[in-house]
Design a protein around this motif. Structure first.
Motif, PDB file in Angstrom:
ATOM      1  N   ILE A 134       4.739   1.598  -3.820  1.00 35.26           N
ATOM      2  CA  ILE A 134       3.448   1.187  -4.364  1.00 35.26           C
ATOM      3  C   ILE A 134       3.014   2.108  -5.502  1.00 35.26           C
ATOM      4  CG2 ILE A 134       2.661   0.075  -2.249  1.00 35.26           C
ATOM      5  CD1 ILE A 134       1.115   2.572  -1.555  1.00 35.26           C
ATOM      6  N   ALA A 190       5.226  -2.998   2.855  1.00 39.76           N
ATOM      7  CA  ALA A 190       5.313  -2.413   1.516  1.00 39.76           C
ATOM      8  C   ALA A 190       6.479  -1.435   1.439  1.00 39.76           C
ATOM      9  CB  ALA A 190       4.014  -1.703   1.170  1.00 39.76           C
ATOM     10  N   THR A 191       7.125  -1.376   0.272  1.00 40.87           N
ATOM     11  CA  THR A 191       8.273  -0.485   0.104  1.00 40.87           C
ATOM     12  C   THR A 191       8.073   0.551  -0.996  1.00 40.87           C
ATOM     13  OG1 THR A 191       9.327  -2.070  -1.402  1.00 40.87           O
ATOM     14  CG2 THR A 191       9.901  -2.208   0.942  1.00 40.87           C
ATOM     15  N   ASP A 240       2.385  -3.265  -4.311  1.00 39.32           N
ATOM     16  CA  ASP A 240       3.764  -3.081  -3.875  1.00 39.32           C
ATOM     17  C   ASP A 240       4.714  -3.686  -4.905  1.00 39.32           C
ATOM     18  OD1 ASP A 240       5.794  -2.387  -1.859  1.00 39.32           O
ATOM     19  OD2 ASP A 240       6.058  -4.565  -1.703  1.00 39.32           O
TER      20      ASP A 240
END
Length: 306
Positions: free
Chosen positions: A84, A81-82, A119
């Motif tokens: 969220i 994930a970058t 995400d």
């Protein structure tokens, strides 16, 4: 050593238990199965490898808009994930919607059960602004008001902070109070329980990093506790465990504020020399980091005693 009684319940367990007359740390270890994050850490290989642990901390420092504990939950569910956010925030602030069939990430909600976040890879719509695309960039800056907020909030837990000349290599320390005194917090007199010493030679940013490290010791339970509802009593741990936990807390708090810290060098050196991290409490590290971070953002309310 703390002057508090040895036989107190953990912050995370309120079941009736027969008395246990070992150290507080040993009691905590016996109850570890009741602490799900520590069970994950101790009974599986996840995060036990030094490199995996550092990847976790690096992931958490990239999400300063959510609590460290929730950032770790996100990493467990989606390590890649970058960025969220909840569906509402994606739609309201970025004009993006959730893709059909997208998998939610479950995090804890303040004063409630859980929240579902997604995400950016599971959203579609208007392109993201550069500040979001580059959200993983390491920021460096000044501590600003966070130091003042933290110093003031320390008073509510009976922590007296004072500066002294510790020489060119000394940074600071924390211990149980040796004298009787009180401090005023929100117009209430709070007895001093702990004394936190910091070097007067350090910059505000360095002093903040030292305070975060020493508070990490306190809130991870290394000095005991006055009230087990506030933080646990885990006295009796080895030196390597207490230092690793405190360095981890300081690293997380400082990096999420955009500060460089000596804790990064300590942890990097550990990774180079050791393949596994010591048997720490992930739960305590994350909750301590979250509390200290909050102490730097707002003037907090008085502690509840029950």
């Amino acid at each position: 050593m703390s002057n508090f009684p040895n036989h107190q319940e953990s912050l995370f367990d309120h079941d009736d238990q027969p008395p246990y007359f070992g150290s507080a740390a040993e009691k905590w270890d016996m109850e570890t199965v009741k602490h799900s994050l520590d069970e994950l850490f101790l009974l599986t290989s996840q995060y036990r490898a030094s490199s995996s642990y550092m990847e976790l901390l690096d992931f958490i420092r990239k999400f300063p808009h959510i609590a460290p504990f929730n950032a770790m939950l996100a990493h467990i569910q989606m390590p890649g994930a970058t960025f969220i956010l909840s569906p509402y925030k994606w739609r309201t602030f970025f004009d993006r919607t959730i893709k059909p069939g997208a998998r939610p990430i479950v995090i804890l909600r303040t004063m409630g059960p859980v929240d579902f976040v997604f995400d950016v890879s599971d959203t579609e719509g208007t392109p993201l602004p550069p500040r979001i695309e580059n959200s993983f960039a390491i920021r460096e800056g000044n501590i600003g008001k966070a130091l003042c907020f933290t110093e003031e909030n320390c008073k509510r837990d009976g922590i007296y902070i004072y500066k002294s000349n510790l020489g060119s290599t000394g940074a600071g320390s924390i211990r149980t109070a040796r004298t009787d005194r009180v401090q005023v917090f929100r117009k209430n007199s709070i007895p001093v329980l702990f004394e936190l010493e910091v070097s007067e030679r350090r910059s505000p940013e360095q002093r903040y990093a030292t305070i975060a490290h020493e508070l990490g010791h306190l809130y991870c339970g290394h000095l005991g506790t006055k009230n087990p509802l506030w933080w646990p009593d885990r006295r009796g741990l080895t030196h390597s465990i207490v230092e690793f936990e405190a360095e981890s807390v300081s690293y997380l708090v400082c990096k999420r504020f955009g500060l460089k810290t000596a804790s990064e060098e300590y942890l990097a050196g550990y990774v180079r020399s050791q393949t596994e991290v010591p048997p720490i409490s992930l739960e305590c590290v994350m909750k301590a980091a979250g509390l200290i971070e909050k102490m730097g953002k707002e003037l907090m309310i008085l502690r509840k005693t029950k």
